[in-house]
Scaffold this active site. Structure first.
Site, PDB file in Angstrom:
ATOM      1  N   GLU A 261       0.846  -1.192   0.000  1.00 16.73           N
ATOM      2  CA  GLU A 261       0.000   0.000   0.000  1.00 16.73           C
ATOM      3  C   GLU A 261       0.883   1.243   0.000  1.00 16.73           C
ATOM      4  O   GLU A 261       1.900   1.283   0.713  1.00 16.73           O
ATOM      5  CB  GLU A 261      -0.917   0.002   1.225  1.00 16.73           C
ATOM      6  CG  GLU A 261      -1.907  -1.153   1.201  1.00 16.73           C
ATOM      7  CD  GLU A 261      -2.870  -1.153   2.394  1.00 16.73           C
ATOM      8  OE1 GLU A 261      -2.807  -0.214   3.221  1.00 16.73           O
ATOM      9  OE2 GLU A 261      -3.679  -2.092   2.486  1.00 16.73           O
ATOM     10  N   HIS A 284      -7.846   1.374   1.496  1.00 22.95           N
ATOM     11  CA  HIS A 284      -7.755   1.090   2.937  1.00 22.95           C
ATOM     12  C   HIS A 284      -8.534   2.119   3.767  1.00 22.95           C
ATOM     13  O   HIS A 284      -7.983   2.771   4.669  1.00 22.95           O
ATOM     14  CB  HIS A 284      -6.285   1.031   3.390  1.00 22.95           C
ATOM     15  CG  HIS A 284      -6.111   0.247   4.659  1.00 22.95           C
ATOM     16  ND1 HIS A 284      -4.993  -0.476   4.950  1.00 22.95           N
ATOM     17  CD2 HIS A 284      -6.935   0.068   5.729  1.00 22.95           C
ATOM     18  CE1 HIS A 284      -5.120  -1.056   6.140  1.00 22.95           C
ATOM     19  NE2 HIS A 284      -6.304  -0.734   6.628  1.00 22.95           N
TER      20      HIS A 284
END
Ligand code: NAI
Length: 403
Positions: A261, A284
């Site tokens: 990420e 997220h």
């Protein structure tokens, strides 16, 4: 100089945190961003309480000689703080692991609805100017079976919300969990995979949950079933998921978490899942709501105040946990954090007994390195006793609270 203790709050912590801290007598200093270097060292040396979020790295700078007694991580994760270093200076570290549970659960159920209705695809078509009105492959979630893998805080909330929409809920958890509503447990992951129309994973990231859902598991799912991963990126094997989506074996997926990420909002992102039809990709944000931020702020501020006022280390991530009753009026509470070596309690008892001090209550918890002992004693005049306890070899930090 103010005689009131100082709480320094960094990284634009939600303003509702000020309420409990002000009420407990703290002067609050705020900074919008994270601090580092000399500025951070100065904050660590001046504050009695320090509030951070995920961007302030606290790897060094703790000292038992600083006034700092606790750090509040106003977020879920606590990896940004060196727990052992903080404990070695007698500083408690707190966080708020469950304040965003509901936010994740809501998003999960919303995604199940979107997947069964092909909303993402239809929305993209309409953005592109195509009126794709059709009922083909569009289903209500009512009556469909939702399989929850991991029936903890989030999984069990998902269960309640899904049943409210008329879904049939089954779940698998490695621990025995109380089934909520009409949900039914299943004895294995495989039983959930083969029976559910939509599977959603809510397990922690551990060595045993890495690739928990891989090619073999995806192949066990019903043709056209949906998969939701709002837990952690390592839990589902992305390459296998892409193959299952592209071949049509799976009907769709919603993924909020990825093996890699980007560090910050605005950074570039790349994943093999990009461009897969009926795949909802989100950055997220499962737990990222204003409501969760507010809940986190209240939760952590109250934990900090509870520690400051009563000495309760309950839910601290780095000190042994001692939950205490409210101190009786007139009593003195001695909070003593020491290295976990033999004989410290005996030395404290001897010093107090030698001064004729009566101990009314005693609470002790230890972990491998550190012990927290709390003694509620009758008030006493004898000078030097507290200094002598504070001067014991094993003492890390000591403070007293008056009831
Ligand atoms: P929790 O600890 O309350 O529940 C996890 C459950 O999974 C426990 O009941 C545990 O017994 C069970 N479990 C562990 N290993 C298992 C396995 N191999 N098979 C089946 N069950 C297993 O955790 P919580 O709060 O419900 O969080 C779940 C996940 O959600 C975590 O991975 C967490 O990191 C993630 N999360 C994601 C957020 C987001 O923004 N997308 C926000 C908050 C949490």
């Amino acid at each position: 100089m103010s005689a009131r203790p100082l709480a320094i709050l960094l990284e634009s912590i939600h303003p509702v945190a000020d309420g409990p801290l002000t009420e407990a007598g703290f002067v609050i200093e705020r900074a919008p961003g994270a601090l580092a270097g000399d500025e951070l060292a100065s904050a660590l040396a001046r504050a009695t309480l320090l509030g951070i979020r995920s961007k302030t790295e606290l790897r060094r700078g703790f000292s038992p000689h600083h006034p700092l007694v606790a750090v509040g991580c106003f977020c879920i994760g606590v990896d940004q703080v060196d727990h052992a270093h903080a404990a070695a200076a007698g500083c408690a570290v707190f966080n708020s692991p469950f304040s965003n549970t509901r936010s994740v659960a809501e998003m999960t159920v919303a995604e199940a609805v979107c997947l069964f209705r092909g909303i993402v695809f239809k929305s993209a078509q309409l953005h592109a100017g195509l009126w794709g009105k059709s009922a083909a492959s569009s289903h209500e979630v009512r009556g469909r079976t939702l399989g929850i893998v991991g029936y903890g805080h989030i999984g069990s909330q998902v269960s309640v919300l899904a049943e409210a929409l008329g879904m049939r809920v089954i779940y698998y958890d490695t621990s025995r969990k109380l089934a909520l509503g009409n949900a039914q447990s299943r004895p294995s992951l495989d039983a959930v995979l083969t029976e559910a129309d939509c599977v959603t994973v809510h397990v922690p990231e551990t060595p045993t949950t890495r690739n928990l859902i891989g090619a073999k598991e995806l192949a066990r799912m019903k043709p056209g079933a949906m998969l939701i991963n709002n837990a952690r990126g390592s839990i589902v094997d992305v390459e296998s998921l892409v193959r299952a989506l592209e071949s049509g074996a799976l009907g769709g997926a919603a993924v909020d978490v990825f093996p890699h990420e980007p560090a910050s909002a605005g950074d570039r992102f790349s994943s093999p899942l990009m461009g897969c039809a009926n795949a909802i990709l989100t950055p997220h944000i499962g737990g990222s709501t204003l409501e969760a931020q507010e809940a986190i702020a209240i939760d952590v501020a109250e934990k900090l105040v509870n520690f400051w006022r009563h000495g309760s280390t309950e839910s601290s991530v780095n000190l042994p946990q001692v939950d205490l009753p409210v101190l009786r009026a007139g009593q003195l509470r001695i909070l003593h954090v020491h290295r976990n070596v033999p004989g410290v309690l005996g030395q404290m008892h001897t010093l107090l007994a030698g001064a004729g001090v009566n101990i009314n209550a005693e609470y002790l918890q230890s972990n491998e390195r550190t012990s927290v002992v709390i003694l509620d004693v009758d008030p006493f005049e004898r000078a030097g006793v507290l200094d002598a306890i504070s001067a014991l070899d094993a003492t890390i930090r000591m403070r007293t609270i008056k009831g």
